[in-house]
Structures are given as structure tokens and as C-alpha cells.
Scaffold this active site. Structure first.
Site, PDB file in Angstrom:
ATOM      1  N   HIS A  30      -5.189   9.902 -10.566  1.00 61.13           N
ATOM      2  CA  HIS A  30      -3.951  10.060 -11.340  1.00 61.13           C
ATOM      3  C   HIS A  30      -2.742   9.534 -10.556  1.00 61.13           C
ATOM      4  O   HIS A  30      -1.630  10.000 -10.777  1.00 61.13           O
ATOM      5  CB  HIS A  30      -3.723  11.519 -11.746  1.00 61.13           C
ATOM      6  CG  HIS A  30      -4.940  12.184 -12.318  1.00 61.13           C
ATOM      7  ND1 HIS A  30      -5.221  12.209 -13.665  1.00 61.13           N
ATOM      8  CD2 HIS A  30      -5.971  12.808 -11.705  1.00 61.13           C
ATOM      9  CE1 HIS A  30      -6.374  12.840 -13.871  1.00 61.13           C
ATOM     10  NE2 HIS A  30      -6.855  13.217 -12.687  1.00 61.13           N
ATOM     11  N   SER A  54      14.415 -14.315  -4.100  1.00 56.01           N
ATOM     12  CA  SER A  54      15.221 -14.224  -5.306  1.00 56.01           C
ATOM     13  C   SER A  54      16.376 -15.217  -5.210  1.00 56.01           C
ATOM     14  O   SER A  54      16.921 -15.440  -4.133  1.00 56.01           O
ATOM     15  CB  SER A  54      15.770 -12.806  -5.454  1.00 56.01           C
ATOM     16  OG  SER A  54      16.937 -12.817  -6.266  1.00 56.01           O
ATOM     17  N   GLU A  81       1.769 -10.409  -9.065  1.00 49.35           N
ATOM     18  CA  GLU A  81       2.287 -10.282 -10.429  1.00 49.35           C
ATOM     19  C   GLU A  81       1.699 -11.351 -11.351  1.00 49.35           C
ATOM     20  O   GLU A  81       1.396 -11.088 -12.517  1.00 49.35           O
ATOM     21  CB  GLU A  81       3.813 -10.367 -10.419  1.00 49.35           C
ATOM     22  CG  GLU A  81       4.454  -9.147  -9.775  1.00 49.35           C
ATOM     23  CD  GLU A  81       5.933  -9.356  -9.502  1.00 49.35           C
ATOM     24  OE1 GLU A  81       6.678  -9.702 -10.433  1.00 49.35           O
ATOM     25  OE2 GLU A  81       6.340  -9.190  -8.343  1.00 49.35           O
ATOM     26  N   LYS A 106      15.494 -10.123  -1.103  1.00 51.49           N
ATOM     27  CA  LYS A 106      14.233  -9.918  -1.817  1.00 51.49           C
ATOM     28  C   LYS A 106      13.058 -10.697  -1.230  1.00 51.49           C
ATOM     29  O   LYS A 106      13.194 -11.814  -0.761  1.00 51.49           O
ATOM     30  CB  LYS A 106      14.389 -10.333  -3.284  1.00 51.49           C
ATOM     31  CG  LYS A 106      15.303  -9.425  -4.051  1.00 51.49           C
ATOM     32  CD  LYS A 106      14.628  -8.125  -4.408  1.00 51.49           C
ATOM     33  CE  LYS A 106      13.712  -8.358  -5.575  1.00 51.49           C
ATOM     34  NZ  LYS A 106      13.373  -7.163  -6.293  1.00 51.49           N
TER      35      LYS A 106
END
Ligand code: ARG
Length: 461
Positions: A158, A279, A292, A285
Site C-alpha cells: 500500500h 528544465s 517518465e 531541476k
């Protein structure tokens, strides 16, 4: 000049929009080497059936070899007038062998049995490349597991802290899933190793051609039992698309963990610069784009599978032109995976794991509560009672804001007389992990054996 495979009964050529809709060389041209291999096998059975002389066969094979060379070098390419790869190569053959000899090759075959065969051949080769790429990802996981034999982390259910486990055990869990994907492709291959060549349009050939000889030459185990099935079935493509979608889903689960692990809140890993992106506006970043894109493309692979199934659904036997839509989705799934494999393997292989932080988090969230309960069971306490007592330990520790190992002898004794100070021997992450020593468990000795067996399997693939 343009070649058409079906001009006889037509007074005029196709409308421009008809031809545009019909054309498929922009994606089926990759079947060209397989088409030529099929043509050579077909020429040999035409010879065996007495439909070509020995000289004609030799000239036909020479022309086909020349065509193969010209395709490989790019000297011969499809034009907008070629309906599909088969039409284009027919033109190429006629140009090289002459219309008299070249025109003999089409006897006893149809683009329907051709394309069904070539598509299988292309997929069988692609399956081997996909398996190799998958094993590269497995290698990256194995190498990380070997570099961190003793590292622990909080295992989760979980997404909550559950029980401490070895990092190697966790990484190898992903490797096992990927090895099943590879063996799924193997199983798939055994069903796909049947050649439809010789099925003709749907009914088989009347010319005494030997489909088994063609099958052998093209690397198949056998020819199909049923010519209708051979030309109309595409479950091999759907099953292949599933195997790749499943693989994509398994990769997405690794990717998702890397994304989470890479957050400031988790702080489990640092990505190597080579496998991260920045970024355009936020200078600080460093983004996990490989992971992804893996997650994103897994959705695309599922879409390719469901799109193909929708194309096949309720299609009457035998060949229908709808089946031309069978190729792009699976070609795309292979292409996307081939982009992903080196990037995922590179990202995983170069991850830095912050093992001190992992070790610090491993016991947090009372992950040793199960160890208290199981220690009590070994002292003869029924598990139901032991579970309650361990739960009370958690409540007591939580209310004082301390760990389970910080409970005093008096507190333990008050919860259960069976809870003597000796329980502390299991209240360490190392003790907990080492105690799970049955086959499949996270004890270091078992994980080392597991790793050895897994590497043996990889070596034998
Ligand atoms: N290009 C077609 C395909 O990919 C094969 C040609 C079959 N055409 C036909 N009219 N029967 O399925």
C-alpha cells in the site's frame, strides 16, 4: 513504369484518393528482405513442381539476389504508384528478370499468404531483439543487486512501510518479472513458427507446390494445417502485442519506483547526469525523463494491443483488407521498446543508491512489529494473541514517539508476560531480514542463492 497486380478486369486505374488510401509501403517496406527470401523459396518449389526449368530457376534466383542487394543499398525503393511492398518488389523483379521470366513467379501464391508469412518472420526476428534488450535491463538490475549485497530498505505494501527487505531482493523482483516476459516471447515463438506460404488467397494451391519445403527454407517448424486459418488469423500479432504491452507495464513499474525514489521526500537515489534532463526555466531541476517516458510509452503499448484487438474483432474469414492495419501497431511497439531499452538499462545501471538513508528508513514506521509477533509465536504464543501484543507495542511506542526497540522492559512486560527483554534480539533490521530464511525470502543467504540461479538462467537464455 508502374506495375499493377490486378489490372486485367479493370478498364481504368484507381482514383488518386483510392491509391493513397490503399498504399502501405511507408510501413511495410521493412518486410522487403523477408518478401525476397519468400520469393526465393517459392521459386524453388515452382522448380520442384516442374513450373520452372533449371535455367529459369537460376536466372530467377540471380534476379532476386540482385533485387535484395538493390533494396539493401537503397538503389531500389518503392514509388507512390506501388500499392504495397509486394507490388513494388514485383516491379523490381520484372525490371531485373524481364517480364517473361519475372511474370512466372506469382503462380500459386497470393499477397494474402505472403504477407501473413512475412509478418510472422519479421516478428520472430523482432522478438529476439526485444528479448536481448530486456536482458540488458535485467543485467542492469543484477549489477546493482551485486553492488549492494547488504543494503536494506523499507519494503512497502500500500506504499506504506511494511517490513524491511534487502535492496537486492527488491531489485531482483523486477528482474524475475522481466525474465517471464522473455520466456513469454519464447512460448509465443513456438506457436508462431508455422508458415502460411502456399495457402494462396485462402484455399491453398492447385499447382503441386510443397508448403513444407518453403516453411523449412524460411526457418519455420512447419507449414500451417489450414489455408483459411493461415491467411486470416492474426492472433500471433495480438499475442505478440500483449507480450510487449506486458513488458511495457513491467518496465513502467520499475520506472514509477525510480520516479518516487528520486524525489526529495524519498531521497533514495540520485540519477546520473547522462540519464536525466533539466528544465528550461527552473535551473535547479534534474528530471527522471527516462522513467517518465517509460511510464508514458507503456500506455502507448497497451493502446497498440487494444487497437489491434479492435481491428480483429468480428472480422469474418478469410482475408479482409482490414488486416493491413495489423502491422503498424506492433511495429510501433517494437520501435518504442528499442528506444527505451538502452536508456532504461543506462539509467538503472548508473543510479546511485543512498544506502545510509535507506538503512535509516528501513525500521521506521514500526516495520519490525511482525518480528515481535513471530518471535512470540516461537515462544509458544498463539499468533492471534501475539499479533494483538505486537500491535500494543506499536501503540505504546507511537504514543511516546519512540521506536519499538526503545520500549522499556516494564512496558514490554505489561503488554504481555511473554515479552521478555530477549525479544530485542529480533528488533534490528539485520535480525529481521536474516530471519526470513526460507526459499524465496529476503535473508542475505537466500538472496545470494536467488541471484546465482537468476544469473544462470540469464546465461542460458
Ligand atoms: N498489403 C496487404 C496487407 O498488408 C496485403 C495485400 C492483400 N491485398 C489484397 N487485396 N488481398 O494485408
Amino acid at each position: 513504369q508502374p506495375v499493377q497486380l490486378w489490372g486485367g478486369r479493370f478498364a481504368g486505374g484507381p482514383a488518386e484518393a483510392m491509391a493513397k488510401l490503399s498504399a502501405s509501403t511507408h510501413f511495410d517496406w521493412r518486410l522487403a528482405p523477408y518478401d525476397i527470401a519468400g520469393s526465393k523459396a517459392h521459386a524453388r518449389v515452382l522448380r520442384s513442381a516442374g513450373l520452372l526449368t533449371e535455367d529459369e530457376l537460376a536466372a530467377m534466383l540471380a534476379a532476386l539476389d540482385q533485387l535484395a542487394e538493390d533494396v539493401a543499398s537503397g538503389a531500389f525503393t518503392p514509388t507512390i504508384a506501388d500499392e504495397d511492398v509486394h507490388t513494388a518488389l514485383e516491379r523490381g523483379l520484372l525490371e531485373r528478370a524481364g517480364t517473361e521470366l519475372g511474370g512466372k513467379l506469382r503462380a500459386g501464391r497470393s499477397r494474402n499468404d505472403q504477407v501473413a508469412t512475412l509478418f510472422r518472420m519479421w516478428l520472430r526476428d523482432a522478438a529476439r531483439r526485444v528479448a536481448t534488450g530486456t536482458l540488458d535491463v535485467v543485467d542492469a538490475l543484477v549489477s546493482q543487486a551485486k553492488q549492494h549485497p547488504g543494503a536494506v530498505l523499507p519494503g512497502r505494501t500500500h506504499l506504506q512501510h511494511a517490513q524491511p527487505v534487502l535492496l537486492a531482493h527488491h531489485l531482483l523482483a523486477h528482474a524475475h518479472a522481466l525474465l517471464r516476459d522473455v520466456s513469454r516471447l519464447r512460448d509465443w515463438d513456438s506457436r508462431t513458427a508455422e508458415s502460411p506460404y502456399g495457402s494462396g488467397a485462402l484455399a491453398g494451391s492447385s499447382l503441386g507446390l510443397d508448403p513444407e519445403a518453403v516453411a523449412k527454407e524460411l526457418g519455420f517448424d512447419a507449414s500451417v494445417e489450414n489455408s483459411i486459418d493461415g491467411t486470416a488469423s492474426r492472433d500471433f500479432a495480438a499475442e505478440f502485442a500483449f507480450a510487449l504491452a506486458m513488458l511495457g507495464v513491467n518496465l513502467s513499474r520499475i520506472a514509477e519506483e525510480v520516479i518516487i525514489w528520486n524525489t526529495a521526500e524519498f531521497g533514495y537515489v540520485t540519477l546520473d547526469d547522462a540519464w536525466a534532463t533539466g528544465s528550461s526555466i527552473m535551473p535547479q531541476k534534474k528530471n527522471p525523463d527516462v522513467a517518465e517516458l517509460t511510464r508514458g510509452k507503456s500506455g502507448r503499448l497497451i493502446g497498440n494491443l487494444t487497437g489491434l484487438l479492435a481491428t480483429l474483432k468480428a472480422m469474418p474469414l478469410a482475408y479482409n483488407r482490414d488486416l493491413q492495419e495489423d502491422k503498424e501497431p506492433v511495429f510501433d511497439s517494437v520501435e518504442q521498446l528499442e528506444l527505451l531499452f538502452p536508456a532504461i538499462a543506462g539509467m538503472l545501471g548508473t543510479l546511485t543508491f543512498h544506502t545510509d538513508r535507506l538503512a535509516e528508513l528501513a525500521p521506521a514506521g514500526f516495520t519490525l512489529a511482525t518480528d515481535i509477533a513471530e518471535w512470540l509465536v516461537r515462544q509458544g504464543v498463539p499468533f492471534r494473541v501475539a499479533h494483538e501484543a505486537a500491535g500494543e507495542c506499536v501503540r505504546a511506542a507511537e504514543s511516546r514517539g519512540v521506536g519499538l526497540e526503545d520500549l522499556t522492559d516494564e512496558e514490554l512486560e505489561k503488554i504481555s508476560p511473554a515479552l521478555t527483554p530477549r525479544v530485542r534480539e529480533v528488533l534490528t533490521v539485520e535480525g529481521s531480514v536474516a530471519s526470513r530464511d526460507a526459499r524465496g525470502g529476503t535473508a542475505p543467504a537466500r538472496v545470494a542463492e536467488q541471484l546465482g540461479r537468476l544469473e544462470d538462467r540469464v546465461a542460458r537464455f
